[in-house]
Design an enzyme around this catalytic site. Structure first.
Site, PDB file in Angstrom:
ATOM      1  N   GLU A  57      41.833  33.968  35.806  1.00 53.97           N
ATOM      2  CA  GLU A  57      41.683  34.932  34.943  1.00 53.97           C
ATOM      3  C   GLU A  57      42.921  35.788  35.027  1.00 53.97           C
ATOM      4  O   GLU A  57      43.335  36.075  36.118  1.00 53.97           O
ATOM      5  CB  GLU A  57      40.505  35.833  34.987  1.00 53.97           C
ATOM      6  CG  GLU A  57      39.221  34.929  34.553  1.00 53.97           C
ATOM      7  CD  GLU A  57      38.014  35.612  34.866  1.00 53.97           C
ATOM      8  OE1 GLU A  57      37.675  36.928  35.166  1.00 53.97           O
ATOM      9  OE2 GLU A  57      37.070  34.930  34.590  1.00 53.97           O
ATOM     10  N   HIS A  80      35.934  37.807  30.026  1.00 56.17           N
ATOM     11  CA  HIS A  80      34.733  38.053  31.091  1.00 56.17           C
ATOM     12  C   HIS A  80      34.227  39.674  30.920  1.00 56.17           C
ATOM     13  O   HIS A  80      34.404  40.495  31.661  1.00 56.17           O
ATOM     14  CB  HIS A  80      35.657  38.470  32.468  1.00 56.17           C
ATOM     15  CG  HIS A  80      34.677  38.452  33.562  1.00 56.17           C
ATOM     16  ND1 HIS A  80      35.128  37.709  34.893  1.00 56.17           N
ATOM     17  CD2 HIS A  80      33.682  38.816  33.853  1.00 56.17           C
ATOM     18  CE1 HIS A  80      34.214  37.765  35.789  1.00 56.17           C
ATOM     19  NE2 HIS A  80      33.170  38.436  35.399  1.00 56.17           N
TER      20      HIS A  80
HETATM   21  P1  NAI Z   1      21.198  36.649  41.139  1.00 53.80           P
HETATM   22  O1  NAI Z   1      21.916  36.624  42.527  1.00 53.80           O
HETATM   23  O2  NAI Z   1      20.280  37.634  40.919  1.00 53.80           O
HETATM   24  O3  NAI Z   1      20.855  35.135  40.661  1.00 53.80           O
HETATM   25  C1  NAI Z   1      21.547  34.070  41.013  1.00 53.80           C
HETATM   26  C2  NAI Z   1      20.505  32.915  41.000  1.00 53.80           C
HETATM   27  O4  NAI Z   1      21.197  31.835  41.121  1.00 53.80           O
HETATM   28  C3  NAI Z   1      19.596  33.029  42.195  1.00 53.80           C
HETATM   29  O5  NAI Z   1      18.226  32.992  41.955  1.00 53.80           O
HETATM   30  C4  NAI Z   1      19.795  31.767  43.249  1.00 53.80           C
HETATM   31  O6  NAI Z   1      19.022  31.286  43.897  1.00 53.80           O
HETATM   32  C5  NAI Z   1      20.493  30.809  41.876  1.00 53.80           C
HETATM   33  N1  NAI Z   1      21.307  29.769  42.435  1.00 53.80           N
HETATM   34  C6  NAI Z   1      22.433  29.684  43.050  1.00 53.80           C
HETATM   35  N2  NAI Z   1      23.148  28.498  43.270  1.00 53.80           N
HETATM   36  C7  NAI Z   1      22.219  27.773  42.597  1.00 53.80           C
HETATM   37  C8  NAI Z   1      22.366  26.497  41.930  1.00 53.80           C
HETATM   38  N3  NAI Z   1      23.297  25.597  42.498  1.00 53.80           N
HETATM   39  N4  NAI Z   1      21.458  25.863  41.256  1.00 53.80           N
HETATM   40  C9  NAI Z   1      20.426  26.592  40.726  1.00 53.80           C
HETATM   41  N5  NAI Z   1      20.149  28.239  41.138  1.00 53.80           N
HETATM   42  C10 NAI Z   1      20.936  28.463  42.008  1.00 53.80           C
HETATM   43  O7  NAI Z   1      22.756  36.931  40.293  1.00 53.80           O
HETATM   44  P2  NAI Z   1      22.815  37.787  38.819  1.00 53.80           P
HETATM   45  O8  NAI Z   1      22.817  39.099  39.025  1.00 53.80           O
HETATM   46  O9  NAI Z   1      21.614  36.931  37.961  1.00 53.80           O
HETATM   47  O10 NAI Z   1      24.206  37.068  38.392  1.00 53.80           O
HETATM   48  C11 NAI Z   1      24.280  35.751  38.084  1.00 53.80           C
HETATM   49  C12 NAI Z   1      25.786  35.460  37.758  1.00 53.80           C
HETATM   50  O11 NAI Z   1      26.213  36.024  36.721  1.00 53.80           O
HETATM   51  C13 NAI Z   1      26.675  35.836  39.223  1.00 53.80           C
HETATM   52  O12 NAI Z   1      27.566  34.772  39.540  1.00 53.80           O
HETATM   53  C14 NAI Z   1      27.120  37.173  38.708  1.00 53.80           C
HETATM   54  O13 NAI Z   1      28.577  37.170  39.448  1.00 53.80           O
HETATM   55  C15 NAI Z   1      27.509  36.722  37.154  1.00 53.80           C
HETATM   56  N6  NAI Z   1      27.843  37.853  36.427  1.00 53.80           N
HETATM   57  C16 NAI Z   1      28.788  37.676  35.321  1.00 53.80           C
HETATM   58  C17 NAI Z   1      29.030  38.847  34.418  1.00 53.80           C
HETATM   59  C18 NAI Z   1      30.159  38.949  33.453  1.00 53.80           C
HETATM   60  O14 NAI Z   1      30.668  39.771  32.903  1.00 53.80           O
HETATM   61  N7  NAI Z   1      30.127  37.603  33.021  1.00 53.80           N
HETATM   62  C19 NAI Z   1      28.333  39.989  34.672  1.00 53.80           C
HETATM   63  C20 NAI Z   1      27.379  40.367  35.609  1.00 53.80           C
HETATM   64  C21 NAI Z   1      27.151  38.996  36.491  1.00 53.80           C
END
Ligand code: NAI
Length: 407
Positions: free
Chosen positions: A268, A291
């Protein structure tokens, strides 16, 4: 290593990168000396300025390296007013006993709302239709347009974002399926799939919300797109490196997928104005966003209040609840009149040594809390007796002591 009873008025807080004014207001109201800058500082500036700072607040552009942290002897805590903490050398912060706090779910709702809006937009071909209207083309047709009610939504990663999306999607009448590598409580009527493959074959919409663990690199590529149902749509607002964009492009071009929305990219631009390079540019019914999933004024405000609150709880009570690196302890107000907190190396005998020191000075213990995490331990002791300079000197000189504070 120790500064005795640092009063709020003597506590110097430096906030960088235009952190939300609510944070400044919160910390100033609590009595701290707060200075706020609208820019990030480079390493040299950090080294020269953090020497006189007790707390620093940053966002994603300030890098707190080992060198910076080593040059900040008074630094007690770092507030990462954002979600990620990759910009901080967490191991070095722990070595110096500096507590790090962030805001892991302040922007969850913002991401979920964007996902919902993109699902609706993709199911109605809004990007195409709007682009044509701007070119003066009136192309009224229902072909390929769908209500989201009754569509099957597949959520990969059922954490903070995935599970909240599940609730809102059901409220719109969608049938929710999810796959997560960890055991998760299915909310509402959502159904858990035993594998990602099972989910891909079942649903009309696939959306990724996995975390950034290294094993998720390349999680979604040629095989996964091929398994998705013909005419389905794909969204990724999690991490750029989990998806093979060349494979996505070929599945959009072939018509196998009806559309996609992508907010995160393997590489990015670092700053405004830098060109955006991606093989996904120029595709129809593909929504590209820079993003901004979590970027709303509400999220920034929530982050400001959340992290400021965590810093205040740490400064005033010693609470490390939700700290990224220290053992997590949510502490009640002082049980005795005096409280000492000791971040220490997690080796046998620390508690015994501390307590025999207190006993040898006739100090009664009215409350004591201990937590450990990896190489670090954190012990908090409340007593009715003041800590004499002798006791503090003995605590500070214990080989296990990393950081000592009297509250
Ligand atoms: P979180 O940590 O609460 O949830 C992630 C979930 O993914 C967990 O339950 C984990 O067990 C599961 N997981 C991990 N690898 C996996 C796989 N290979 N297959 C299935 N499940 C898997 O994280 P949260 O807060 O829900 O955020 C999710 C994603 O969104 C993160 O990567 C974060 O960086 C991203 N994000 C993006 C934003 C944006 O601006 N686009 C803003 C906020 C978060």
């Amino acid at each position: 290593m120790t500064r005795e009873r640092l009063s709020p008025a003597d506590t110097r807080v430096l906030l960088l990168e235009s952190i939300h004014p609510d944070a400044t207001a919160f910390l100033s109201k609590a009595g701290y000396q707060v200075q706020s800058l609208d820019r990030a500082l480079e390493e040299e500036e950090l080294v020269s300025r953090l020497g006189e700072v007790d707390v620093v607040g940053i966002r994603s552009r300030t890098h707190l390296t080992e060198r910076v942290l080593a040059s900040a002897p008074h630094l007690l805590a770092i507030g990462a007013f954002c979600i990620g903490t990759n910009q901080i050398d967490l191991a070095a912060a722990s070595t110096h006993g500096v507590a790090v706090f962030n805001a892991p779910f302040s922007n969850t709702r913002s991401v979920v709302e964007l996902v919902i809006s993109e699902i609706v937009a993709l199911q109605r071909g809004l990007t195409d239709k709007s682009a044509k209207m701007h070119q003066g083309i009136w192309d009224k047709s229902a072909a390929g347009s769908h209500e989201v009610r009754g569509r099957r939504l597949g959520i990969v990663g059922y954490g903070n974002i995935g599970s909240q999306l599940s609730v809102l999607a059901e409220a719109l009448g969608m049938s929710v399926y999810f796959y997560d590598t960890a055991d998760k409580l299915a909310l509402g009527n959502a159904k858990r799939c035993a594998s990602m493959e099972e989910l891909l074959e079942l649903v009309d919409i696939v959306t990724l919300h996995v975390d950034g663990r290294p094993s998720n690199r390349g999680l979604f590529g040629e095989n996964e797109f091929a398994r998705m149902r013909k005419g389905s749509i794909f969204l990724n607002l999690s991490r750029g490196f989990v998806v093979d964009h060349a494979a996505l492009r070929s599945h959009i071009e072939s018509g196998h997928l009806a559309g996609a929305a992508i907010d995160v990219f393997p590489s990015e631009p670092k700053r405004k104005g830098e060109p955006f390079v991606s093989e996904l540019r120029g595709l129809r019914n593909v929504v590209l966003t820079p993003h901004i999933g979590g970027s709303t004024e509400e999220a920034q405000q929530d982050i400001g209040n959340f992290v400021a609150g965590k810093l205040h709880d740490y400064l005033s009570l010693g609470s490390t609840s939700m700290s990224v690196n220290l053992p997590n302890l949510a502490l009640p107000p002082r049980a005795g009149e005096f409280r000492v907190t000791v971040v220490h190396r997690n080796v046998p005998g620390v508690l015994a040594a501390l307590n025999s020191l207190f006993a040898s000075h006739d100090m009664n213990i009215e409350g004591q809390y201990l937590g450990t995490r990896g190489d670090l331990g954190y012990v908090i002791t409340d007593t009715p007796n003041d800590f004499s300079p002798e006791v503090l000197a003995s605590l500070a000189s214990m080989p296990s002591t990393v950081r000592l504070r009297v509250l």
